[in-house]
Design an enzyme around this catalytic site. Structure first.
Site, PDB file in Angstrom:
ATOM      1  N   LEU A  68     -20.443  16.644  -7.517  1.00 36.31           N
ATOM      2  CA  LEU A  68     -19.393  17.583  -7.928  1.00 36.31           C
ATOM      3  C   LEU A  68     -18.349  17.714  -6.834  1.00 36.31           C
ATOM      4  CD1 LEU A  68     -19.507  20.582  -6.349  1.00 36.31           C
ATOM      5  CD2 LEU A  68     -21.543  20.814  -7.712  1.00 36.31           C
TER       6      LEU A  68
ATOM      7  N   CYS B  66     -17.497  17.733   3.111  1.00 38.08           N
ATOM      8  CA  CYS B  66     -18.294  16.521   2.870  1.00 38.08           C
ATOM      9  C   CYS B  66     -17.748  15.232   3.466  1.00 38.08           C
ATOM     10  CB  CYS B  66     -18.482  16.339   1.372  1.00 38.08           C
ATOM     11  SG  CYS B  66     -19.448  17.657   0.645  1.00 38.08           S
TER      12      CYS B  66
END
Ligand SMILES: NC(=O)c1ccc[n+]([C@@H]2O[C@H](COP(=O)([O-])OP(=O)(O)OC[C@H]3O[C@@H](n4cnc5c(N)ncnc54)[C@H](O)[C@@H]3O)[C@@H](O)[C@H]2O)c1
Ligand SMILES: O=c1ccn([C@@H]2O[C@H](COP(=O)(O)OP(=O)(O)O[C@H]3O[C@H](CO)[C@@H](O)[C@H](O)[C@H]3O)[C@@H](O)[C@H]2O)c(=O)[nH]1
Length: 471
Positions: free
Chosen positions: A162, A275
């Protein structure tokens, strides 16, 4: 085996939305999300959820108290579950071996040890966190060495893809769900049990099943490749600025090649988020450990180019403002790392504003979703005496774009929030309120530069020059 009860360890940006969607789509499964952080769990149980994500609140409100629960009772959550997602943070290590590159696996290990210690029945343990390749092996060793009695643990890798800001959309309609398992009869049985959870709403052909190590590595690989595209287009943006080519036109022309595709080719002030950088550095460290220095250097360049892009933008701002921003007011629109999230982790705005403070500028920041205290915390260097005071002296947090722009010498678009579009915000009123010349730097290529130039702004856009297209 049919999964009846799920526990998710870690109620963060991934654990919360992911398991809320499982509860929403699987009314026959009890889902309990546990965390050691009492304040976070209290917020999940309140009217003001701890994270902002479009569509999340509706889903949580619909299932909370029915088959979706939030608790700090980690042990009970583990004991009641037949499948456990480990969705704890795996930040870059700050000290010790691999500092600045390797993933800190201390939270993964603590959660795994807890599962081993308190489990009384067999469990499927699922790595949801992003981890280096072969972490499942360590988890298995810890579980087998520490469990009481002869309890069976099967370990799966199920990385999450996601993106923040679109998490609910991504979870409801994923491109793919990846589930890795040991290719033994028991491993495959556990893999099928998790496939059975996802196929409540995801078509079976979108559930990819692989071996454990492929699954772990695919997560790092996907992020590295996505970030590499952004660094590639950002590297091209520098060439565009020097030649008169237009980076949007170049990206469009390249993206129309179906082999390349059009997504993730938007030049920007640099990628942020918790990330990309972390996971690429993780891959760099893995390559280094595997004695593959050329491979490590290849991926490291993606991060280096991102740093370069941020610094290049700062330099362009300073040189445009007559080589000094001392005492000038710089209005920064957007502090989150992308639109539709309140998350600021690794946001380019942090690097930019820190540079402006070092140049003794006065900075006014506005972001529609980031809390003022978060901004102050992000700008304060931990452990540096009086740094907070210095930040407070230089930074004003505003409650609207209009307020930030008042009396500013330059306006910098850092985050592409829709409300900053020139169709939403009254730029002519902003222009009136600014010092002249009024500079506008578009770090997101979201504004109609010719239109704003007609209003009087001196506009600079990443990957474009004012005279682009002319001889
Ligand atoms: N943020 C994203 O968009 C995203 C997307 C895909 C994958 N990931 C990965 O998912 C993982 C989690 O990321 P996140 O953004 O949700 O992190 P986060 O920091 O928002 O949440 C992690 C939570 O785990 C809790 N925790 C840590 N150790 C614990 C323990 N032993 N027991 C109980 N709770 C514990 C923390 O208190 C925290 O609330 C990371 O590995 C990340 O790389 C993140
Ligand atoms: O063309 C683009 C696309 C993105 N960005 C920037 O890149 C960063 C990351 O954006 P995005 O990938 O949309 O958000 P994340 O939430 O960081 O999601 C990434 O990181 C997650 C955590 O691992 C993965 O699950 C997702 O698949 C992956 O897209 C943001 O600063 C964006 O503004 C660009 O500059 N240009």
């Amino acid at each position: 085996m049919t999964v009846k009860s799920i526990c998710c360890i870690g109620a963060g940006y991934v654990g919360g939305p992911t398991c809320a969607v499982i509860a929403y789509k699987c009314h026959d499964i009890k889902v309990t999300i546990v965390d050691l952080n009492q304040a976070r769990i209290d917020a999940w149980n309140s009217d003001k959820l701890p994270i902002y994500e479009p569509g999340l609140e509706e889903i949580v409100m619909e299932r909370r108290g029915k088959n979706l629960f939030f608790s700090t009772d980690v042990d009970q959550g583990i004991q009641d579950a037949d499948l456990i997602f480990v969705s704890v943070n795996t930040p870059t290590k700050k000290s010790g071996m691999g500092a600045g590159m390797a993933a800190d696996l201390a939270y993964i290990e603590a959660a795994t040890r807890r599962i081993a210690q308190v489990s009384k029945t067999p469990k499927i343990v699922v790595e949801k966190s992003t981890v280096p390749c072969r972490t499942a092996q360590s988890m298995r060793t810890i579980l087998e060495a520490n469990s009481t009695g002869n309890i069976r643990f099967d370990i799966l890798s199920n990385p999450e893809f996601l993106a923040e800001g679109t998490a609910i959309k991504d979870l409801l309609n994923p491109d793919r769900v990846l589930i890795g398992a040991l290719q033994t009869p028991e491993g495959i049985k556990a893999q099928n049990a998790l496939v059975g959870v996802y196929t409540h709403w995801v078509p079976r052909d979108r559930c990819i099943t692989t071996n454990l190590w492929s699954s772990e590595l695919s997560k790092l690989a996907a992020n590295a490749m996505l970030a590499q595209r952004i660094s590639s287009v950002n590297a091209l943006s520098a060439i565009c600025e020097a030649t008169g080519a237009d980076v949007d036109e170049v990206a469009y022309a390249c993206g129309r090649d179906t082999r390349l595709g059009s997504k993730f080719l938007k030049a920007s002030v640099g990628f942020g988020g918790s990330c990309f950088q972390k996971d690429i550095l993780n891959l760099v460290w893995l390559s280094t450990q595997l004695n593959l220095p050329e491979v490590a250097a290849y991926w490291k360049q993606v991060v280096d180019m991102n740093e370069h892009q941020k610094h290049r933008f700062v330099q362009r701002i300073i040189s445009t403002l007559f080589n000094t921003i001392t005492n000038k007011k710089i209005a920064v629109l957007g502090f989150a790392f992308k639109k539709d999230t309140g998350d600021t982790r690794e946001s380019a705005a942090i690097t930019l504003i820190k540079s402006f403070i070092q140049e003794h500028a006065r900075v006014a920041v506005y972001d529609p979703k980031v809390e003022p205290e978060q901004i102050m915390m992000d700008l304060t260097e931990p452990g540096v005496v009086d740094n907070r005071k210095q930040v407070e002296q230089h930074v004003q947090i505003c409650s609207s774009a209009m307020e930030a722009a008042q009396g500013a010498d330059a306006l910098i678009i850092c985050t592409e929030w829709d409300e900053f579009k020139d169709t939403e915000l009254d730029y002519s009123k902003i222009y009136e309120s600014m010092n002249k010349p009024a500079f506008l730097f578009d770090g997101r290529l979201m504004l109609d530069a010719p239109k704003l130039r007609n209003m009087g702004f001196k506009v600079q856009v990443i990957g474009k020059t004012e005279l682009a297209g002319t001889a």
